[in-house]
Design a protein around this motif. Structure first.
Motif, PDB file in Angstrom:
ATOM      1  N   GLU A  53       0.817  -1.221   0.000  1.00  0.00           N
ATOM      2  CA  GLU A  53       0.000   0.000   0.000  1.00  0.00           C
ATOM      3  C   GLU A  53       0.852   1.273   0.000  1.00  0.00           C
ATOM      4  O   GLU A  53       0.370   2.332  -0.389  1.00  0.00           O
ATOM      5  N   TYR A  54       2.104   1.164   0.440  1.00  0.00           N
ATOM      6  CA  TYR A  54       2.992   2.330   0.494  1.00  0.00           C
ATOM      7  C   TYR A  54       3.937   2.409  -0.713  1.00  0.00           C
ATOM      8  O   TYR A  54       4.264   3.498  -1.169  1.00  0.00           O
ATOM      9  N   VAL A  55       4.377   1.273  -1.191  1.00  0.00           N
ATOM     10  CA  VAL A  55       5.391   1.254  -2.247  1.00  0.00           C
ATOM     11  C   VAL A  55       4.778   1.441  -3.635  1.00  0.00           C
ATOM     12  O   VAL A  55       5.438   1.930  -4.547  1.00  0.00           O
ATOM     13  N   THR A  56       3.511   1.070  -3.792  1.00  0.00           N
ATOM     14  CA  THR A  56       2.861   1.196  -5.094  1.00  0.00           C
ATOM     15  C   THR A  56       1.620   2.079  -4.992  1.00  0.00           C
ATOM     16  O   THR A  56       0.961   2.124  -3.946  1.00  0.00           O
ATOM     17  N   PRO A  57       1.270   2.796  -6.064  1.00  0.00           N
ATOM     18  CA  PRO A  57       0.047   3.611  -6.054  1.00  0.00           C
ATOM     19  C   PRO A  57      -1.189   2.733  -6.236  1.00  0.00           C
ATOM     20  O   PRO A  57      -1.094   1.592  -6.676  1.00  0.00           O
ATOM     21  N   SER A  85      -2.278  -8.150 -10.092  1.00  0.00           N
ATOM     22  CA  SER A  85      -1.389  -8.365  -8.948  1.00  0.00           C
ATOM     23  C   SER A  85       0.008  -7.800  -9.188  1.00  0.00           C
ATOM     24  O   SER A  85       0.965  -8.183  -8.522  1.00  0.00           O
ATOM     25  N   SER A  86       0.129  -6.890 -10.147  1.00  0.00           N
ATOM     26  CA  SER A  86       1.443  -6.307 -10.396  1.00  0.00           C
ATOM     27  C   SER A  86       1.329  -4.837 -10.787  1.00  0.00           C
ATOM     28  O   SER A  86       0.281  -4.379 -11.232  1.00  0.00           O
ATOM     29  N   VAL A  87       2.426  -4.141 -10.581  1.00  0.00           N
ATOM     30  CA  VAL A  87       2.534  -2.736 -10.953  1.00  0.00           C
ATOM     31  C   VAL A  87       3.836  -2.585 -11.733  1.00  0.00           C
ATOM     32  O   VAL A  87       4.888  -3.054 -11.290  1.00  0.00           O
ATOM     33  N   THR A  88       3.777  -1.937 -12.895  1.00  0.00           N
ATOM     34  CA  THR A  88       4.967  -1.713 -13.698  1.00  0.00           C
ATOM     35  C   THR A  88       5.325  -0.231 -13.644  1.00  0.00           C
ATOM     36  O   THR A  88       4.489   0.628 -13.932  1.00  0.00           O
ATOM     37  N   ILE A 108       6.525  -9.299  -1.813  1.00  0.00           N
ATOM     38  CA  ILE A 108       6.434  -8.497  -3.028  1.00  0.00           C
ATOM     39  C   ILE A 108       7.737  -8.726  -3.775  1.00  0.00           C
ATOM     40  O   ILE A 108       8.817  -8.455  -3.242  1.00  0.00           O
ATOM     41  N   THR A 109       7.659  -9.266  -4.965  1.00  0.00           N
ATOM     42  CA  THR A 109       8.869  -9.474  -5.756  1.00  0.00           C
ATOM     43  C   THR A 109       9.055  -8.256  -6.658  1.00  0.00           C
ATOM     44  O   THR A 109       8.134  -7.855  -7.379  1.00  0.00           O
TER      45      THR A 109
END
Length: 198
Positions: A53-57, A85-88, A108-109
């Motif tokens: 929740e903090y590392v990705t928008p 389930s991923s953010v680029t 989180i990989t």
């Protein structure tokens, strides 16, 4: 590590003059992890802060950053594309490179690619508490503080965690991702500050 843990940690000296922050917990000396899950390389899932929740928008977004080192100022954009389930993450700060965050059951990989070719990866814990390593295997990246509110270079942010990697702090706002990183440059005492400007 290859680049900033999300630019995170990553490439991730203390902000002098960052005032206005109120931490809900004070840092204490780092303890060596003793839980069986850490010894087995299983990611932490029961911590207070959900790192995803903090590392990705939360949504597809483009963040504008101002990067100041001494008297030199640059600007660049970082774009986040969200899927199930991923953010680029792509950025004009590091052309032809992508950082892909993949949410799994206990971690989180974070995978780096350059010109479409894998270029390394590491695993973050899914959750963390204050003074925890944020990576599944021991590292120098530690969740040091949580701020209900913090002011960095006269810009205010709310609900922010600080992650330090070798005394280089990165700041992540819940639902937004990375908002700032600072680093002391050489022996001159000047600072490099990268901060969200939008």
């Amino acid at each position: 590590m290859i680049k900033s843990i999300p630019s995170l940690l990553l490439v991730l000296t203390l902000i002098t003059g960052c005032g206005g922050g109120s931490s809900d917990e004070q840092p204490t000396p780092k303890q060596t992890p003793t839980t069986s899950s850490n010894q087995l390389g299983i990611g932490k899932t029961d911590g207070k802060y959900k790192l995803w929740e903090y590392v990705t928008p939360k949504t597809d977004t483009t963040n504008n950053f101002i990067d100041t080192t001494g008297d030199k100022t640059d600007s660049y954009k970082t774009t986040y594309s969200i899927s199930t389930s991923s953010v680029t993450e792509t950025s004009d700060y590091a052309k032809n490179e992508k950082t892909i965050y993949t949410k799994k059951a206990d971690r989180i990989t974070v995978t780096f690619t350059k010109d479409g070719t894998p270029n390394g990866s590491y695993d973050l814990d899914l959750t963390a508490d204050i003074n925890d390593d944020v990576t599944v295997l021991a590292s120098q990246c530690i969740l040091t503080k949580h701020f209900d509110s913090i002011k960095i270079n006269d810009k205010s942010f709310s609900d922010v965690i600080e992650i330090k990697c070798s005394d280089k702090p990165g700041y992540y706002q819940k639902g937004i991702g990375e908002i700032a990183q600072t680093q002391l440059i050489g022996t001159t005492g000047s600072r490099s500050v990268r901060i969200l400007s939008n």
